[in-house]
Design a protein around this motif. Structure first.
Motif, PDB file in Angstrom:
ATOM      1  N   THR A   7       0.100  11.606   1.030  1.00 22.48           N
ATOM      2  CA  THR A   7       1.023  10.517   1.340  1.00 22.48           C
ATOM      3  C   THR A   7       2.272  11.081   2.025  1.00 22.48           C
TER       4      THR A   7
ATOM      5  N   ALA B 267      -8.753  12.198  -2.645  1.00 20.20           N
ATOM      6  CA  ALA B 267      -7.290  12.168  -2.537  1.00 20.20           C
ATOM      7  C   ALA B 267      -6.862  12.288  -1.084  1.00 20.20           C
TER       8      ALA B 267
ATOM      9  N   SER C 263       3.394   9.675 -12.360  1.00 20.82           N
ATOM     10  CA  SER C 263       2.523   9.035 -11.381  1.00 20.82           C
ATOM     11  C   SER C 263       2.519   7.535 -11.627  1.00 20.82           C
TER      12      SER C 263
ATOM     13  N   THR D 275      -0.983   6.707  -7.408  1.00 23.48           N
ATOM     14  CA  THR D 275      -0.183   7.505  -6.486  1.00 23.48           C
ATOM     15  C   THR D 275       0.496   8.604  -7.305  1.00 23.48           C
TER      16      THR D 275
ATOM     17  N   ALA E  44      -7.102   3.881  -9.311  1.00 25.14           N
ATOM     18  CA  ALA E  44      -6.339   4.396  -8.174  1.00 25.14           C
ATOM     19  C   ALA E  44      -4.907   4.655  -8.619  1.00 25.14           C
TER      20      ALA E  44
ATOM     21  N   LEU F 280       0.823  -1.200   0.000  1.00 23.30           N
ATOM     22  CA  LEU F 280       0.000   0.000   0.000  1.00 23.30           C
ATOM     23  C   LEU F 280       0.861   1.256   0.000  1.00 23.30           C
ATOM     24  N   PRO F 281       0.356   2.341  -0.584  1.00 22.15           N
ATOM     25  CA  PRO F 281       1.073   3.617  -0.479  1.00 22.15           C
ATOM     26  C   PRO F 281       1.091   4.069   0.977  1.00 22.15           C
TER      27      PRO F 281
ATOM     28  N   LEU G 107      -2.499   9.879  -2.747  1.00 23.27           N
ATOM     29  CA  LEU G 107      -3.203   8.715  -3.277  1.00 23.27           C
ATOM     30  C   LEU G 107      -4.522   9.239  -3.823  1.00 23.27           C
TER      31      LEU G 107
ATOM     32  N   VAL H  84       0.214   6.408   3.396  1.00 20.92           N
ATOM     33  CA  VAL H  84      -0.655   7.552   3.645  1.00 20.92           C
ATOM     34  C   VAL H  84      -0.179   8.269   4.907  1.00 20.92           C
TER      35      VAL H  84
END
Length: 264
Positions: free
Chosen positions: A177, A174, A240, A232, A230, A85-86, A183, A88
């Motif tokens: 991050t 959005a 991106s 990032t 989705a 996962l990014p 994100l 956050v």
């Protein structure tokens, strides 16, 4: 997208219908990203969800309050290509920070540009905006492959062309991050038009098209797809990354072959 699943199933003979399997997620392993919102802002949150206990999240979903319905609804869900996962950004109390998804000068790309790039992946194979906005990922490569596969699908017997379409679902979300980027979760709509190369040929709809096309041979078929995406997005001018997308066919139409037109 959900309605189209029901529509497609209802068009099948009873013997061809798959038993309905309710999609659920493991509450204990869900990762919730709840933004701290100011008074008057629309209320929403994102969640990384796993369908199995102990498994890493495989989907990102957005839940938004619908005041007119007096309830919360899942308004977007994306299947992830990677379980990483990014990162956050969270404050000291564990809240995420919502940032503007559109017209955000602090990001390398906003939702509108991301949507344009995704559509370019489908329509040109990323020749224009797609390859400029996105670094190659599994998700973006899959979209480009959809375009390249379409070019040879029918050989010299027909064509298959993708195009953008009117998008009813312009809401985008959005979260900031840790690297200062975001994100971004958004939606797009595109079409795929399959057509025969000359008279005397026909396209026979598949069983999954029956709800819309009723087994009638066509000269061309225009499919409409609604998709959730989705990505990032970095804070500086770098590409991106598209981290996942999920599509559903929501419509299909096209002119019958002449023999069927006369019969009708």
């Amino acid at each position: 997208m959900s309605v189209s699943d029901y529509t497609e199933t209802e068009g099948l003979p009873a013997k061809d219908r798959e038993p309905y399997e309710r999609w659920s997620y493991d509450l204990a392993s869900a990762k919730l990203y709840i933004p701290r919102l100011a008074d008057g802002q629309d209320r929403w949150f994102a969640a990384a969800l796993s369908s199995e206990k102990g498994k890493a999240p495989s989907r990102l979903a957005v839940f938004a309050e619908q005041p007119q319905h007096k309830r919360w609804e899942m308004v977007s869900v994306v299947d992830l290509d990677s379980q990483k996962l990014p990162d956050v950004a969270l404050d000291r109390e564990g809240y995420a920070t919502a940032v503007a998804a559109n017209d955000n000068k602090q990001l390398a790309a906003d939702a509108d540009l991301l949507r344009t790039a995704v559509l370019d992946n489908f329509t040109t194979g990323g020749t224009n905006t797609g390859s400029k906005v996105f670094a190659p990922t599994k998700a973006s490569k899959r979209q480009v492959k959809v375009n390249s596969d379409a070019a040879t699908r029918f050989g010299d017997q027909g064509t298959s062309v993708f195009d953008g379409a009117d998008n009813r679902f312009t809401d985008a979300y959005a979260l900031k991050t840790e690297d200062g980027g975001a994100l971004v979760l958004f939606s797009h709509t595109h079409t795929q038009t399959d057509a025969v190369a000359h008279s005397g040929l026909q396209i026979n709809p598949g069983k999954e098209d029956r709800a819309w096309l009723h087994d009638v041979p066509r000269m061309s078929i225009r499919y409409t797809f609604v998709c959730n995406d989705a990505a990032t997005v970095p804070a500086k001018a770098e590409p991106s990354r598209l981290i996942g997308y999920t599509c559903a066919r929501t419509d299909a139409s096209g002119p019958p072959v002449p023999s069927w037109s006369h019969r009708a």
